[in-house]
Scaffold this active site. Structure first.
Site, PDB file in Angstrom:
ATOM      1  N   ARG A  75      13.851 107.986  11.878  1.00 13.70           N
ATOM      2  CA  ARG A  75      12.436 106.940  11.095  1.00 13.70           C
ATOM      3  C   ARG A  75      11.372 106.320  10.856  1.00 13.70           C
ATOM      4  O   ARG A  75      10.446 107.628  10.858  1.00 13.70           O
ATOM      5  CB  ARG A  75      12.642 105.282  12.696  1.00 13.70           C
ATOM      6  CG  ARG A  75      13.935 105.480  12.731  1.00 13.70           C
ATOM      7  CD  ARG A  75      14.145 103.997  13.822  1.00 13.70           C
ATOM      8  NE  ARG A  75      15.097 103.758  14.610  1.00 13.70           N
ATOM      9  CZ  ARG A  75      15.727 103.560  15.416  1.00 13.70           C
ATOM     10  NH1 ARG A  75      14.086 104.116  16.631  1.00 13.70           N
ATOM     11  NH2 ARG A  75      16.883 103.478  15.835  1.00 13.70           N
ATOM     12  N   ARG A  82      13.688  89.682  30.038  1.00 15.92           N
ATOM     13  CA  ARG A  82      13.255  90.559  29.487  1.00 15.92           C
ATOM     14  C   ARG A  82      13.393  90.002  28.094  1.00 15.92           C
ATOM     15  O   ARG A  82      12.800  90.700  26.462  1.00 15.92           O
ATOM     16  CB  ARG A  82      13.527  92.120  28.673  1.00 15.92           C
ATOM     17  CG  ARG A  82      13.185  92.921  28.955  1.00 15.92           C
ATOM     18  CD  ARG A  82      13.481  94.111  29.003  1.00 15.92           C
ATOM     19  NE  ARG A  82      14.739  94.847  28.955  1.00 15.92           N
ATOM     20  CZ  ARG A  82      15.903  96.227  29.293  1.00 15.92           C
ATOM     21  NH1 ARG A  82      14.865  97.167  29.552  1.00 15.92           N
ATOM     22  NH2 ARG A  82      16.494  96.690  28.733  1.00 15.92           N
ATOM     23  N   ARG A 107      26.419  95.673  29.697  1.00 16.29           N
ATOM     24  CA  ARG A 107      24.747  96.013  30.789  1.00 16.29           C
ATOM     25  C   ARG A 107      25.632  96.284  32.605  1.00 16.29           C
ATOM     26  O   ARG A 107      25.337  96.727  33.520  1.00 16.29           O
ATOM     27  CB  ARG A 107      23.542  96.185  30.443  1.00 16.29           C
ATOM     28  CG  ARG A 107      23.313  96.500  29.292  1.00 16.29           C
ATOM     29  CD  ARG A 107      21.213  96.411  28.862  1.00 16.29           C
ATOM     30  NE  ARG A 107      21.440  96.706  27.571  1.00 16.29           N
ATOM     31  CZ  ARG A 107      21.156  97.219  26.524  1.00 16.29           C
ATOM     32  NH1 ARG A 107      20.004  98.444  28.146  1.00 16.29           N
ATOM     33  NH2 ARG A 107      20.968  98.437  25.937  1.00 16.29           N
TER      34      ARG A 107
HETATM   35  N1  LIG Z   1      10.354  95.387  40.453  1.00 16.34           N
HETATM   36  C1  LIG Z   1      10.419  94.129  38.990  1.00 16.34           C
HETATM   37  N2  LIG Z   1      10.020  92.962  39.530  1.00 16.34           N
HETATM   38  C2  LIG Z   1      10.236  92.117  38.591  1.00 16.34           C
HETATM   39  N3  LIG Z   1      10.931  92.689  37.164  1.00 16.34           N
HETATM   40  C3  LIG Z   1      10.486  94.080  36.952  1.00 16.34           C
HETATM   41  C4  LIG Z   1      10.821  94.992  38.271  1.00 16.34           C
HETATM   42  N4  LIG Z   1      10.442  95.985  37.629  1.00 16.34           N
HETATM   43  C5  LIG Z   1      10.841  96.374  36.604  1.00 16.34           C
HETATM   44  N5  LIG Z   1      10.954  94.012  36.059  1.00 16.34           N
HETATM   45  C6  LIG Z   1      10.648  94.101  34.834  1.00 16.34           C
HETATM   46  O1  LIG Z   1      12.253  94.088  34.277  1.00 16.34           O
HETATM   47  C7  LIG Z   1      12.753  94.810  32.735  1.00 16.34           C
HETATM   48  C8  LIG Z   1      13.142  95.502  32.589  1.00 16.34           C
HETATM   49  O2  LIG Z   1      13.066  96.764  33.275  1.00 16.34           O
HETATM   50  P1  LIG Z   1      12.660  98.325  32.529  1.00 16.34           P
HETATM   51  O3  LIG Z   1      12.876  97.896  30.991  1.00 16.34           O
HETATM   52  O4  LIG Z   1      11.447  98.558  33.300  1.00 16.34           O
HETATM   53  O5  LIG Z   1      14.409  99.090  33.129  1.00 16.34           O
HETATM   54  P2  LIG Z   1      15.266 100.456  32.332  1.00 16.34           P
HETATM   55  O6  LIG Z   1      15.897 100.539  33.964  1.00 16.34           O
HETATM   56  O7  LIG Z   1      13.890 100.937  31.974  1.00 16.34           O
HETATM   57  O8  LIG Z   1      16.276  99.765  31.053  1.00 16.34           O
HETATM   58  P3  LIG Z   1      16.478  99.681  30.347  1.00 16.34           P
HETATM   59  O9  LIG Z   1      17.642 101.321  31.006  1.00 16.34           O
HETATM   60  O10 LIG Z   1      17.197  99.355  29.338  1.00 16.34           O
HETATM   61  O11 LIG Z   1      15.489 100.527  29.313  1.00 16.34           O
HETATM   62  C9  LIG Z   1      11.281  94.650  32.084  1.00 16.34           C
HETATM   63  O12 LIG Z   1      11.480  93.049  31.708  1.00 16.34           O
HETATM   64  C10 LIG Z   1      10.455  94.333  33.809  1.00 16.34           C
HETATM   65  O13 LIG Z   1       9.022  94.125  33.370  1.00 16.34           O
END
Ligand SMILES: Nc1ncnc2c1ncn2[C@@H]1O[C@H](COP(=O)(O)OP(=O)(O)OP(=O)(O)O)[C@@H](O)[C@H]1O
Length: 193
Positions: A44, A137, A148
């Site tokens: 990109r 999110r 998912r």
């Molecule tokens: N302990 C928590 N309590 C509430 N909300 C949370 C918590 N931890 C993360 N979040 C929120 O949940 C959402 C998902 O978190 P995150 O994007 O870090 O997930 P991920 O596992 O990295 O997902 P992906 O694999 O899709 O990238 C985000 O909006 C984040 O701010």
């Protein structure tokens, strides 16, 4: 084999892996690094070869698969993505701990390679909580959200199998989950000194 362990982190989409890793990178900016993946997708604007990704052709990627150069690889929307063994070694050479954020097939594949790794699963407090986080999110369509959640159930079942993960971190309260993550990687950070 390097005595620095690679941290393999997995868990359902929305469980909070990125959130926790972001905190870890902020607190320990010189201890950890992400490896540079290979991909067949086109760069990109602004993306730099060798920095954002190693951009390769389908043929090159398939040759690398043949030669068993990858720890894990997968295809998304018609393009290959993968983590090469060399990319992890590059990080280790800099004296940092390589972090791999992969889904269950990635974990399964890495396990067959004998990589010196610590396997961590980030678990949501419940499927309902996970659904709420994904909805809040606002990055998903109804269809991708359902997909998912289905994949999340598979990942949760897999995580319950004995000896798959070294540590399971329930991400209910973010600060508590982060403290647990820090505890789990502390010995690896100590080894760098
Ligand atoms: N302990 C928590 N309590 C509430 N909300 C949370 C918590 N931890 C993360 N979040 C929120 O949940 C959402 C998902 O978190 P995150 O994007 O870090 O997930 P991920 O596992 O990295 O997902 P992906 O694999 O899709 O990238 C985000 O909006 C984040 O701010």
């Amino acid at each position: 084999m390097s005595n620095i362990k690679t941290i393999v982190i997995s868990g359902p989409s929305g469980a909070g892996k990125s959130t926790l890793l972001h905190l870890l990178m902020k607190d320990y900016p010189t201890s950890f690094a992400f490896s540079v993946s290979h991909t067949t997708r086109k760069p990109r604007p602004g993306e730099v070869d060798g920095k954002d990704y190693h951009f390769v052709t389908h043929k090159e990627f398939e040759e690398m698969i043949q030669k068993k150069k990858f720890l894990e690889n997968a295809m998304f929307s018609g393009n290959y993505y993968g983590t090469s063994k060399a990319a992890v070694e590059e990080i280790q050479k800099t004296g940092r701990i390589c972090i791999l954020d992969v889904e269950i097939n990635g974990v399964k594949s890495i396990k067959t390679t004998g990589l010196n790794a610590k396997y961590i699963f980030v678990q949501p407090p419940s499927i309902e909580a996970l659904e709420k986080r994904l909805r809040d999110r606002k990055t998903e369509t109804e269809e991708s959200l359902q997909k998912r959640l289905d994949t999340a159930n598979e990942a949760l079942d897999y995580s319950k199998q004995p000896s798959v993960y070294d540590h399971i971190i329930v991400n209910d309260k973010c600060d508590e989950a982060y403290q647990k993550l820090k505890e789990v990687v502390q010995e690896d950070i100590e080894k760098l000194k």
